[in-house]
Design a protein around this motif. Structure first.
Motif, mmCIF file in Angstrom:
data_model
loop_
_atom_site.group_PDB
_atom_site.id
_atom_site.type_symbol
_atom_site.label_atom_id
_atom_site.label_comp_id
_atom_site.label_asym_id
_atom_site.label_seq_id
_atom_site.Cartn_x
_atom_site.Cartn_y
_atom_site.Cartn_z
ATOM 1 N N ARG A 13 -16.938 -31.492 -35.230
ATOM 2 C CA ARG A 13 -18.120 -31.771 -34.402
ATOM 3 C C ARG A 13 -18.115 -30.901 -33.147
ATOM 4 N NH1 ARG A 13 -16.990 -37.168 -35.896
ATOM 5 N NH2 ARG A 13 -15.897 -37.498 -33.908
ATOM 6 N N GLN A 14 -16.927 -30.706 -32.569
ATOM 7 C CA GLN A 14 -16.829 -29.852 -31.390
ATOM 8 C C GLN A 14 -17.176 -28.408 -31.727
ATOM 9 O OE1 GLN A 14 -12.826 -30.499 -29.978
ATOM 10 N NE2 GLN A 14 -13.448 -32.153 -28.601
ATOM 11 N N ARG A 15 -16.684 -27.925 -32.870
ATOM 12 C CA ARG A 15 -16.913 -26.533 -33.230
ATOM 13 C C ARG A 15 -18.373 -26.285 -33.594
ATOM 14 N NH1 ARG A 15 -13.160 -24.271 -30.444
ATOM 15 N NH2 ARG A 15 -11.095 -25.113 -30.920
ATOM 16 N N LEU A 16 -19.022 -27.274 -34.195
ATOM 17 C CA LEU A 16 -20.436 -27.108 -34.534
ATOM 18 C C LEU A 16 -21.305 -27.001 -33.293
ATOM 19 C CD1 LEU A 16 -20.825 -29.516 -37.588
ATOM 20 C CD2 LEU A 16 -20.802 -27.015 -37.596
ATOM 21 N N ALA A 21 -18.253 -20.158 -31.975
ATOM 22 C CA ALA A 21 -17.709 -20.352 -33.315
ATOM 23 C C ALA A 21 -18.735 -19.964 -34.372
ATOM 24 C CB ALA A 21 -17.265 -21.802 -33.510
ATOM 25 N N LEU A 22 -19.988 -20.343 -34.174
ATOM 26 C CA LEU A 22 -21.043 -19.983 -35.124
ATOM 27 C C LEU A 22 -21.277 -18.478 -35.146
ATOM 28 C CD1 LEU A 22 -23.633 -22.838 -34.429
ATOM 29 C CD2 LEU A 22 -22.046 -22.638 -36.342
ATOM 30 N N LEU A 23 -21.202 -17.843 -33.981
ATOM 31 C CA LEU A 23 -21.365 -16.389 -33.937
ATOM 32 C C LEU A 23 -20.258 -15.694 -34.708
ATOM 33 C CD1 LEU A 23 -22.417 -15.833 -30.210
ATOM 34 C CD2 LEU A 23 -23.829 -15.459 -32.231
ATOM 35 N N THR A 24 -19.007 -16.143 -34.496
ATOM 36 C CA THR A 24 -17.870 -15.512 -35.159
ATOM 37 C C THR A 24 -17.862 -15.779 -36.653
ATOM 38 O OG1 THR A 24 -16.543 -15.743 -33.146
ATOM 39 C CG2 THR A 24 -15.353 -15.365 -35.201
ATOM 40 N N ALA A 25 -18.220 -16.979 -37.041
ATOM 41 C CA ALA A 25 -18.113 -17.361 -38.443
ATOM 42 C C ALA A 25 -19.255 -16.846 -39.303
ATOM 43 C CB ALA A 25 -18.037 -18.884 -38.560
ATOM 44 N N ILE A 26 -20.454 -16.718 -38.744
ATOM 45 C CA ILE A 26 -21.620 -16.411 -39.584
ATOM 46 C C ILE A 26 -22.444 -15.241 -39.055
ATOM 47 C CG2 ILE A 26 -23.785 -17.329 -40.490
ATOM 48 C CD1 ILE A 26 -22.475 -20.085 -40.508
ATOM 49 N N VAL A 27 -22.883 -15.327 -37.802
ATOM 50 C CA VAL A 27 -23.878 -14.371 -37.310
ATOM 51 C C VAL A 27 -23.328 -12.949 -37.255
ATOM 52 C CG1 VAL A 27 -25.373 -13.767 -35.374
ATOM 53 C CG2 VAL A 27 -25.043 -16.175 -35.998
ATOM 54 N N VAL A 28 -22.176 -12.756 -36.601
ATOM 55 C CA VAL A 28 -21.636 -11.403 -36.431
ATOM 56 C C VAL A 28 -21.285 -10.743 -37.767
ATOM 57 C CG1 VAL A 28 -19.783 -10.039 -35.397
ATOM 58 C CG2 VAL A 28 -20.841 -11.895 -34.092
ATOM 59 N N VAL A 207 -10.845 -19.231 -38.887
ATOM 60 C CA VAL A 207 -9.882 -20.310 -39.134
ATOM 61 C C VAL A 207 -9.015 -20.599 -37.913
ATOM 62 C CG1 VAL A 207 -9.816 -19.857 -41.611
ATOM 63 C CG2 VAL A 207 -8.173 -18.705 -40.115
ATOM 64 N N GLN A 208 -8.930 -19.661 -36.979
ATOM 65 C CA GLN A 208 -8.086 -19.897 -35.810
ATOM 66 C C GLN A 208 -8.652 -20.973 -34.899
ATOM 67 O OE1 GLN A 208 -7.859 -16.126 -33.798
ATOM 68 N NE2 GLN A 208 -9.702 -16.484 -32.605
ATOM 69 N N PHE A 209 -9.953 -21.273 -35.032
ATOM 70 C CA PHE A 209 -10.550 -22.313 -34.196
ATOM 71 C C PHE A 209 -9.923 -23.678 -34.464
ATOM 72 C CE2 PHE A 209 -14.230 -19.315 -34.117
ATOM 73 C CZ PHE A 209 -14.246 -19.123 -32.745
ATOM 74 N N GLY A 210 -9.421 -23.880 -35.683
ATOM 75 C CA GLY A 210 -8.825 -25.175 -35.996
ATOM 76 C C GLY A 210 -7.366 -25.262 -35.606
ATOM 77 N N ILE A 211 -6.556 -24.368 -36.134
ATOM 78 C CA ILE A 211 -5.109 -24.492 -35.960
ATOM 79 C C ILE A 211 -4.683 -24.226 -34.525
ATOM 80 C CG2 ILE A 211 -4.594 -22.087 -36.564
ATOM 81 C CD1 ILE A 211 -2.661 -25.257 -37.642
ATOM 82 N N SER A 212 -5.370 -23.330 -33.833
ATOM 83 C CA SER A 212 -4.971 -23.003 -32.464
ATOM 84 C C SER A 212 -5.351 -24.082 -31.464
ATOM 85 C CB SER A 212 -5.600 -21.673 -32.032
ATOM 86 O OG SER A 212 -5.141 -20.615 -32.837
ATOM 87 N N VAL A 246 -11.937 -26.172 -43.669
ATOM 88 C CA VAL A 246 -13.358 -26.479 -43.823
ATOM 89 C C VAL A 246 -14.214 -25.399 -43.164
ATOM 90 C CG1 VAL A 246 -15.188 -28.099 -43.194
ATOM 91 C CG2 VAL A 246 -12.999 -28.954 -44.049
ATOM 92 N N LEU A 247 -13.843 -24.995 -41.949
ATOM 93 C CA LEU A 247 -14.603 -23.948 -41.261
ATOM 94 C C LEU A 247 -14.583 -22.648 -42.059
ATOM 95 C CD1 LEU A 247 -13.543 -24.457 -37.521
ATOM 96 C CD2 LEU A 247 -15.800 -24.881 -38.510
ATOM 97 N N GLY A 248 -13.412 -22.287 -42.544
ATOM 98 C CA GLY A 248 -13.287 -21.044 -43.288
ATOM 99 C C GLY A 248 -14.073 -21.066 -44.588
ATOM 100 N N PHE A 249 -13.945 -22.140 -45.345
ATOM 101 C CA PHE A 249 -14.638 -22.212 -46.623
ATOM 102 C C PHE A 249 -16.149 -22.257 -46.414
ATOM 103 C CE2 PHE A 249 -16.132 -24.023 -50.594
ATOM 104 C CZ PHE A 249 -15.321 -23.398 -51.533
ATOM 105 N N ALA A 250 -16.592 -23.049 -45.437
ATOM 106 C CA ALA A 250 -18.031 -23.154 -45.182
ATOM 107 C C ALA A 250 -18.615 -21.819 -44.756
ATOM 108 C CB ALA A 250 -18.288 -24.217 -44.119
ATOM 109 N N SER A 251 -17.921 -21.105 -43.872
ATOM 110 C CA SER A 251 -18.439 -19.821 -43.404
ATOM 111 C C SER A 251 -18.515 -18.810 -44.539
ATOM 112 C CB SER A 251 -17.567 -19.273 -42.274
ATOM 113 O OG SER A 251 -16.286 -18.902 -42.747
#
Length: 393
Positions: A13-16, A21-28, A207-212, A246-251
């Motif tokens: 929820r925080q990352r959404l 995060a959205l720029l790194t995962a999808i837009v860029v 994926v670093q948004f989660g583990i880090s 989840v972030l990695g697979f979704a992106s």
């Protein structure tokens, strides 16, 4: 396990809500894939056409053989176009003005048979400074033709002069052969190559948004509060890993669908793509987890993870096909999950099924197993004595 899912849902929820995060995962990655695909479309798809000039000062068997056997097959295949030049000066001027990539000059006397090992005047290449690749292609064509002609001259050096002249054209048949082989069906077009390349490149940043976030939790003091509660360390780590997965697979899924619809990228069989994405996400998560365990602060982890992701991406050929370079660079590329991901996509071109990706999937899972095992051992450094004290209290 329930605690891990609760932590993961909170992080997601925080990352959404995090635009970065959205720029790194999808837009860029989507924007870069589109840009690179447009820039390198012709080069990657094999549709490059070089324009060459031709000055024929010989008008003999050699010049005729050069045109019919060396240039004509390439011109029919669409790789080159030939522009007749009246003089050497005109050919040189067109090369200087970039009207042609290079000019072939068949020297006067090229068809005069010479007895012995001396070479007769042959084909000269006048290249353009601003079209170095085209000039190298022209030089390769001329050198190949000249070598074949000289080899036949030497073999026929004891023959009569008239016989040499008569047989020269037949002796130089097909000095350059263009053969269409099955690898054409396994070459990715520009849109697909950069769609897959940019997706797997930015996957390591996503994926670093989660583990880090473990380090961020410890810096902000929330990790100590979680440990005071009846939550096992494994649940905390599990929640962070689930977030990354989840972030990695979704992106990756969003990018695969978006690039297919927007830039006509052909990823291949859906099941095979899903297998590659799952293995790639696992490899990226484990690799970034290993880097994070070696860092002491969130900023340090982000910096190190960025450098590792960049190096692995470059070696893995996400920006350009490193495998074509051969040698040590290509061998190092096979140590990266990015290279195996792209190889899996290549294996499915031409209609291949999921079985074509079993090798790349196995390689990426092996990478995930090794880095994940090392990360598990190194993760004990995440838990400070202060955290343990707070938990005991």
């Amino acid at each position: 396990m329930r605690a891990a899912f609760i932590i993961a849902s909170k992080d997601l929820r925080q990352r959404l809500r995090d635009r970065s995060a959205l720029l790194t995962a999808i837009v860029v990655p989507l924007v870069l894939a589109s840009i690179f695909g447009l820039i390198f479309h012709d080069a990657i798809s094999g549709r490059v056409t070089f324009t060459f000039g031709l000055v024929d000062q010989d008008h003999g068997p050699v010049s005729k053989a050069f045109v019919s056997d060396a240039l004509a097959p390439l011109e029919r295949s669409g790789l080159i176009t030939i522009r007749r030049e009246p003089t050497v000066a005109a050919g040189r001027n067109d090369a200087d003005q970039d009207k042609v990539a290079a000019t072939f000059v068949v020297a006067r006397g090229a068809s005069v048979p010479l007895i012995g090992l001396r070479r007769s005047p042959g084909v000269t290449v006048l290249g353009s400074v601003d079209a170095s690749i085209g000039a190298q292609v022209a030089e390769s064509i001329a050198r190949s033709f000249a070598d074949r002609v000289d080899a036949k001259r030497i073999a026929l050096t004891a023959a009569l002069q008239a016989r040499i002249t008569a047989s020269l054209s037949a002796a130089t048949v097909t000095p350059i052969a263009i053969t269409d082989v099955s690898t054409k069906n396994r070459q990715l077009d520009a849109g697909t190559f950069y769609a897959a390349g940019m997706a797997v490149f930015f996957l390591f940043f996503t994926v670093q948004f989660g583990i880090s976030s473990v380090l961020e939790e410890r810096r902000d003091g929330t990790l100590a509060r979680m440990l005071v509660a009846p939550i096992h360390r494994g649940a905390v780590l599990g929640g962070k890993l689930i977030t990354s997965l989840v972030l990695g697979f979704a992106s990756m899924v969003v990018l695969a669908v978006a690039t297919h619809l927007l830039i006509s990228a052909h990823w291949g069989n859906a099941l095979g793509v899903a297998m590659l994405i799952a293995a790639g996400v696992a490899a990226a998560t484990c690799a970034m987890a290993l880097v994070a365990t070696l860092a002491r602060t969130p900023d340090q982890a982000q910096s190190w993870q960025g450098m590792v992701a960049l190096v692995l991406g470059m070696l893995g050929g996400t920006f350009f096909p490193v495998a074509q370079a051969g040698g040590l660079l290509a061998a190092l590329g096979l140590a990266t999950p990015q290279a195996w991901f792209l190889r899996g996509i290549e294996n499915m071109t031409g209609g291949a099924g999921p079985s074509a990706v079993l090798g790349p999937v196995a390689a990426m899972l092996a990478f995930a197993l090794i880095t994940g095992s090392l990360a598990s051992r190194a993760s004990t450094g995440w838990w400070s004595d202060e955290d343990d004290h707070d938990r005991r209290d």
